[in-house]
Design a protein around this motif. Structure first.
Motif, PDB file in Angstrom:
ATOM      1  N   SER A   1       0.843  -1.196   0.000  1.00  0.00           N
ATOM      2  CA  SER A   1       0.000   0.000   0.000  1.00  0.00           C
ATOM      3  C   SER A   1       0.875   1.243   0.000  1.00  0.00           C
ATOM      4  CB  SER A   1      -0.931   0.023   1.223  1.00  0.00           C
ATOM      5  OG  SER A   1      -0.182   0.054   2.419  1.00  0.00           O
ATOM      6  N   ASN A   2       0.330   2.316  -0.578  1.00  0.00           N
ATOM      7  CA  ASN A   2       1.071   3.569  -0.667  1.00  0.00           C
ATOM      8  C   ASN A   2       0.085   4.727  -0.713  1.00  0.00           C
ATOM      9  OD1 ASN A   2       3.312   5.340  -1.052  1.00  0.00           O
ATOM     10  ND2 ASN A   2       2.854   5.386  -3.246  1.00  0.00           N
ATOM     11  N   SER A   3       0.190   5.663   0.212  1.00  0.00           N
ATOM     12  CA  SER A   3      -0.695   6.831   0.219  1.00  0.00           C
ATOM     13  C   SER A   3      -0.319   7.771  -0.921  1.00  0.00           C
ATOM     14  CB  SER A   3      -0.607   7.570   1.554  1.00  0.00           C
ATOM     15  OG  SER A   3      -1.079   6.749   2.604  1.00  0.00           O
ATOM     16  N   VAL A   4      -1.342   8.324  -1.580  1.00  0.00           N
ATOM     17  CA  VAL A   4      -1.131   9.198  -2.730  1.00  0.00           C
ATOM     18  C   VAL A   4      -1.756  10.569  -2.447  1.00  0.00           C
ATOM     19  CG1 VAL A   4      -1.514   9.516  -5.203  1.00  0.00           C
ATOM     20  CG2 VAL A   4      -1.212   7.205  -4.273  1.00  0.00           C
ATOM     21  N   SER A   5      -0.956  11.590  -2.338  1.00  0.00           N
ATOM     22  CA  SER A   5      -1.426  12.980  -2.190  1.00  0.00           C
ATOM     23  C   SER A   5      -2.380  13.163  -1.022  1.00  0.00           C
ATOM     24  CB  SER A   5      -2.105  13.451  -3.482  1.00  0.00           C
ATOM     25  OG  SER A   5      -1.231  13.332  -4.576  1.00  0.00           O
ATOM     26  N   ASN A   6      -2.258  12.352   0.023  1.00  0.00           N
ATOM     27  CA  ASN A   6      -3.107  12.447   1.222  1.00  0.00           C
ATOM     28  C   ASN A   6      -4.591  12.226   0.953  1.00  0.00           C
ATOM     29  OD1 ASN A   6      -0.891  13.089   2.927  1.00  0.00           O
ATOM     30  ND2 ASN A   6      -0.985  15.229   2.233  1.00  0.00           N
ATOM     31  N   SER A   7      -4.938  11.822  -0.268  1.00  0.00           N
ATOM     32  CA  SER A   7      -6.353  11.664  -0.586  1.00  0.00           C
ATOM     33  C   SER A   7      -6.708  10.264  -1.071  1.00  0.00           C
ATOM     34  CB  SER A   7      -6.773  12.677  -1.654  1.00  0.00           C
ATOM     35  OG  SER A   7      -6.031  12.469  -2.855  1.00  0.00           O
ATOM     36  N   GLU A   8      -5.715   9.459  -1.412  1.00  0.00           N
ATOM     37  CA  GLU A   8      -5.957   8.120  -1.943  1.00  0.00           C
ATOM     38  C   GLU A   8      -4.918   7.144  -1.398  1.00  0.00           C
ATOM     39  OE1 GLU A   8      -7.645   9.192  -6.415  1.00  0.00           O
ATOM     40  OE2 GLU A   8      -5.478   8.929  -6.098  1.00  0.00           O
ATOM     41  N   VAL A   9      -5.301   5.853  -1.402  1.00  0.00           N
ATOM     42  CA  VAL A   9      -4.368   4.785  -1.067  1.00  0.00           C
ATOM     43  C   VAL A   9      -4.273   3.859  -2.272  1.00  0.00           C
ATOM     44  CG1 VAL A   9      -3.875   2.809   0.419  1.00  0.00           C
ATOM     45  CG2 VAL A   9      -4.836   4.898   1.407  1.00  0.00           C
ATOM     46  N   PHE A  10      -3.065   3.611  -2.712  1.00  0.00           N
ATOM     47  CA  PHE A  10      -2.811   2.741  -3.863  1.00  0.00           C
ATOM     48  C   PHE A  10      -2.456   1.348  -3.349  1.00  0.00           C
ATOM     49  CE2 PHE A  10       0.228   0.906  -6.920  1.00  0.00           C
ATOM     50  CZ  PHE A  10      -0.551   0.905  -8.075  1.00  0.00           C
ATOM     51  N   LEU A  11      -3.190   0.324  -3.813  1.00  0.00           N
ATOM     52  CA  LEU A  11      -3.010  -1.044  -3.346  1.00  0.00           C
ATOM     53  C   LEU A  11      -2.520  -1.939  -4.481  1.00  0.00           C
ATOM     54  CD1 LEU A  11      -6.335  -1.431  -1.304  1.00  0.00           C
ATOM     55  CD2 LEU A  11      -4.063  -0.894  -0.397  1.00  0.00           C
ATOM     56  N   SER A  12      -1.557  -2.800  -4.169  1.00  0.00           N
ATOM     57  CA  SER A  12      -1.039  -3.743  -5.156  1.00  0.00           C
ATOM     58  C   SER A  12      -0.531  -4.988  -4.428  1.00  0.00           C
ATOM     59  CB  SER A  12       0.079  -3.108  -5.986  1.00  0.00           C
ATOM     60  OG  SER A  12       1.180  -2.768  -5.149  1.00  0.00           O
ATOM     61  N   SER A  13      -0.022  -5.956  -5.203  1.00  0.00           N
ATOM     62  CA  SER A  13       0.453  -7.203  -4.608  1.00  0.00           C
ATOM     63  C   SER A  13       1.542  -7.817  -5.473  1.00  0.00           C
ATOM     64  CB  SER A  13      -0.705  -8.192  -4.466  1.00  0.00           C
ATOM     65  OG  SER A  13      -0.243  -9.457  -4.026  1.00  0.00           O
ATOM     66  N   ALA A  14       2.428  -8.556  -4.826  1.00  0.00           N
ATOM     67  CA  ALA A  14       3.447  -9.312  -5.563  1.00  0.00           C
ATOM     68  C   ALA A  14       2.877 -10.616  -6.101  1.00  0.00           C
ATOM     69  CB  ALA A  14       4.630  -9.611  -4.646  1.00  0.00           C
ATOM     70  N   ARG A  15       1.677 -10.994  -5.623  1.00  0.00           N
ATOM     71  CA  ARG A  15       1.092 -12.277  -6.018  1.00  0.00           C
ATOM     72  C   ARG A  15       0.224 -12.188  -7.267  1.00  0.00           C
ATOM     73  NH1 ARG A  15      -1.691 -13.665  -0.454  1.00  0.00           N
ATOM     74  NH2 ARG A  15      -1.754 -11.392  -0.405  1.00  0.00           N
ATOM     75  N   HIS A  16      -0.146 -10.986  -7.662  1.00  0.00           N
ATOM     76  CA  HIS A  16      -0.946 -10.800  -8.875  1.00  0.00           C
ATOM     77  C   HIS A  16      -0.720  -9.383  -9.378  1.00  0.00           C
ATOM     78  CE1 HIS A  16      -3.826  -8.404  -6.534  1.00  0.00           C
ATOM     79  NE2 HIS A  16      -3.737  -9.348  -5.610  1.00  0.00           N
ATOM     80  N   SER A  17      -1.255  -9.079 -10.556  1.00  0.00           N
ATOM     81  CA  SER A  17      -0.958  -7.793 -11.189  1.00  0.00           C
ATOM     82  C   SER A  17      -2.072  -6.766 -11.047  1.00  0.00           C
ATOM     83  CB  SER A  17      -0.661  -8.004 -12.676  1.00  0.00           C
ATOM     84  OG  SER A  17      -1.752  -8.648 -13.317  1.00  0.00           O
ATOM     85  N   SER A  18      -3.102  -7.070 -10.287  1.00  0.00           N
ATOM     86  CA  SER A  18      -4.196  -6.116 -10.099  1.00  0.00           C
ATOM     87  C   SER A  18      -3.744  -4.923  -9.262  1.00  0.00           C
ATOM     88  CB  SER A  18      -5.378  -6.800  -9.414  1.00  0.00           C
ATOM     89  OG  SER A  18      -6.425  -5.889  -9.181  1.00  0.00           O
ATOM     90  N   GLU A  19      -4.149  -3.730  -9.652  1.00  0.00           N
ATOM     91  CA  GLU A  19      -3.845  -2.500  -8.918  1.00  0.00           C
ATOM     92  C   GLU A  19      -5.129  -1.709  -8.696  1.00  0.00           C
ATOM     93  OE1 GLU A  19       0.661  -1.896 -10.781  1.00  0.00           O
ATOM     94  OE2 GLU A  19      -0.944  -0.484 -11.304  1.00  0.00           O
ATOM     95  N   ILE A  20      -5.321  -1.243  -7.467  1.00  0.00           N
ATOM     96  CA  ILE A  20      -6.560  -0.560  -7.097  1.00  0.00           C
ATOM     97  C   ILE A  20      -6.241   0.693  -6.294  1.00  0.00           C
ATOM     98  CG2 ILE A  20      -8.612  -0.750  -5.601  1.00  0.00           C
ATOM     99  CD1 ILE A  20      -8.863  -3.639  -6.474  1.00  0.00           C
ATOM    100  N   THR A  21      -6.955   1.763  -6.608  1.00  0.00           N
ATOM    101  CA  THR A  21      -6.833   3.011  -5.855  1.00  0.00           C
ATOM    102  C   THR A  21      -8.112   3.230  -5.059  1.00  0.00           C
ATOM    103  OG1 THR A  21      -5.426   3.968  -7.576  1.00  0.00           O
ATOM    104  CG2 THR A  21      -6.421   5.487  -6.015  1.00  0.00           C
ATOM    105  N   VAL A  22      -7.960   3.542  -3.767  1.00  0.00           N
ATOM    106  CA  VAL A  22      -9.110   3.725  -2.868  1.00  0.00           C
ATOM    107  C   VAL A  22      -9.097   5.140  -2.308  1.00  0.00           C
ATOM    108  CG1 VAL A  22     -10.328   2.851  -0.844  1.00  0.00           C
ATOM    109  CG2 VAL A  22      -8.911   1.287  -2.222  1.00  0.00           C
ATOM    110  N   ALA A  23     -10.255   5.805  -2.379  1.00  0.00           N
ATOM    111  CA  ALA A  23     -10.427   7.131  -1.791  1.00  0.00           C
ATOM    112  C   ALA A  23     -11.720   7.146  -1.001  1.00  0.00           C
ATOM    113  CB  ALA A  23     -10.452   8.201  -2.880  1.00  0.00           C
ATOM    114  N   CYS A  24     -11.840   8.071  -0.066  1.00  0.00           N
ATOM    115  CA  CYS A  24     -13.098   8.253   0.651  1.00  0.00           C
ATOM    116  C   CYS A  24     -13.981   9.208  -0.145  1.00  0.00           C
ATOM    117  CB  CYS A  24     -12.864   8.810   2.050  1.00  0.00           C
ATOM    118  SG  CYS A  24     -12.356   7.544   3.240  1.00  0.00           S
ATOM    119  N   ASN A  25     -15.286   8.991  -0.048  1.00  0.00           N
ATOM    120  CA  ASN A  25     -16.240   9.787  -0.816  1.00  0.00           C
ATOM    121  C   ASN A  25     -17.114  10.594   0.138  1.00  0.00           C
ATOM    122  OD1 ASN A  25     -17.535  10.386  -3.468  1.00  0.00           O
ATOM    123  ND2 ASN A  25     -19.320   9.478  -2.447  1.00  0.00           N
TER     124      ASN A  25
END
Length: 262
Positions: free
Chosen positions: A23-47
Motif C-alpha cells: 500500500s502507498n498513500s497518494v497525495s493524502n487523498s488516496e491509497v494505492f493497493l497492489s500485490s506481488a502475487r498478482h498484477s491487479s492495482e486498485i486506488t481507494v479514496a473516501c467519498n
C-alpha cells in the motif's frame, strides 16, 4: 477529500487482509493497493463525509478483471472502472474478490505454474532429473493450479448448481489437458468449469455439454430414469458464460456430437 490517519489505516488493513499486501498513500487523498502475487492495482479514496469508499481499478493491468468483478458488484459500479462502496466491510469483500479473480484470470496462473515447476525441479536430484519426471511434475502442479483458479473464479461453487461443498467439486476441462497444445490453454480459466462430481463425470465423458448461451445439452444415451437419478433436466444452465468460454466449448460440443453418433 483528504484521508485522515484512521481512514488510511483501515484501507491499508483491508488491503493487507484481502490480497493486497502493498500500500502507498497518494497525495493524502488516496491509497494505492497492489500485490506481488498478482498484477491487479486498485486506488481507494473516501467519498464525502459518510465514509463511503470510491474504488478505481487499473483496467490496463489485468485483462478482463473489471468485466468479471462487475458480476458481483454491478450495483456499486458508477463508471467503467469505478465503484462506490458503502462501508469497510464491502471494501474488504471487493478487494478479496478482485484479488482471487486477478490470480485466476489468464496469464497469472501460467506465471505461477512455471515458477512452481522451477522450484520443484531445482530440488530434484540430478540422478533422476529427466523429461519424464518433469512431465509428471508439470501435470501434478498443473492440475492443482487449475483447480485453484477454478475455485477462485467460480467463488467456490458449482458453475451450474451453485453447490458450495468444495469437497465434491471438480475442475473440469472443456478441452482436455492432454489435447491442449500449450500451457496457456491447459491453465486458461475459461477452458472448463467447476462442477459437482456427477456433472464433472458426465462432462468429462462428453455425455453432457453446454450451448453458447450456457444451456445444458444431455446425451440421448442417458435415459429418462437415469436423468432423474442424476438430477439432470433441460432447465439446468451455467450460472454465467463468456465468449472466452465458447472458444473451448466449441471443441467440447464437437466431441459431444461425436459421442452421440457412435
Amino acid at each position: 477529500m483528504a484521508l485522515n490517519l484512521l481512514q488510511s489505516s483501515l484501507i491499508e488493513k483491508a488491503g493487507y487482509e484481502n490480497g493486497f499486501e502493498n500500500s502507498n498513500s497518494v497525495s493524502n487523498s488516496e491509497v494505492f493497493l497492489s500485490s506481488a502475487r498478482h498484477s491487479s492495482e486498485i486506488t481507494v479514496a473516501c467519498n464525502g463525509s459518510d465514509d463511503q469508499f470510491l474504488i478505481k481499478v487499473n483496467s490496463g493491468i489485468t485483462g478482463g478483471l473489471i468485466a468479471e468483478i462487475s458480476r458481483s458488484f454491478s450495483e456499486q459500479q458508477v463508471g467503467e472502472d469505478t465503484y462506490l462502496l458503502p462501508n469497510i466491510t464491502q471494501l474488504a469483500k471487493f478487494l478479496r474478490r478482485a484479488s482471487t479473480l486477478a490470480q485466476a484470470l489468464p496469464n497469472q496462473a501460467v506465471i505461477q505454474f512455471h515458477k512452481e515447476i522451477d522450484d520443484v525441479m531445482a530440488s530434484v536430484p540430478g540422478s533422476i532429473k529427466n523429461t519424464e519426471v518433469e512431465r509428471l511434475v508439470k501435470q501434478r502442479i498443473g492440475q492443482d493450479r487449475f483447480r485453484s483458479i477454478m475455485l477462485d473464479y467460480w467463488g467456490n461453487a458449482c458453475a451450474v448448481t451453485g453447490l458450495s461443498v468444495t469437497e465434491v467439486l471438480r475442475a473440469s476441462h472443456a478441452k482436455p489437458w492432454s489435447e491442449c497444445s500449450t500451457d496457456e490453454e491447459r491453465l486458461d480459466v475459461f477452458n472448463g468449469f467447476l462442477l459437482c462430481a456427477n456433472l464433472d463425470a458426465l462432462f468429462d465423458r462428453f455425455l453432457i455439454s453446454f450451448e453458447d448461451c450456457g444451456q445444458i445439452l444431455i446425451s440421448p444415451k442417458i435415459s429418462e430414469d437415469q436423468r432423474q437419478n442424476l438430477g439432470l433436466d433441460n432447465t439446468l444452465s451455467l450460472r454465467w458464460i463468456t465468449k472466452q468460454h465458447n472458444l473451448y466449448l466449441n471443441y467440447h460440443r464437437s466431441k459431444y456430437l461425436e459421442q452421440i453418433a457412435t
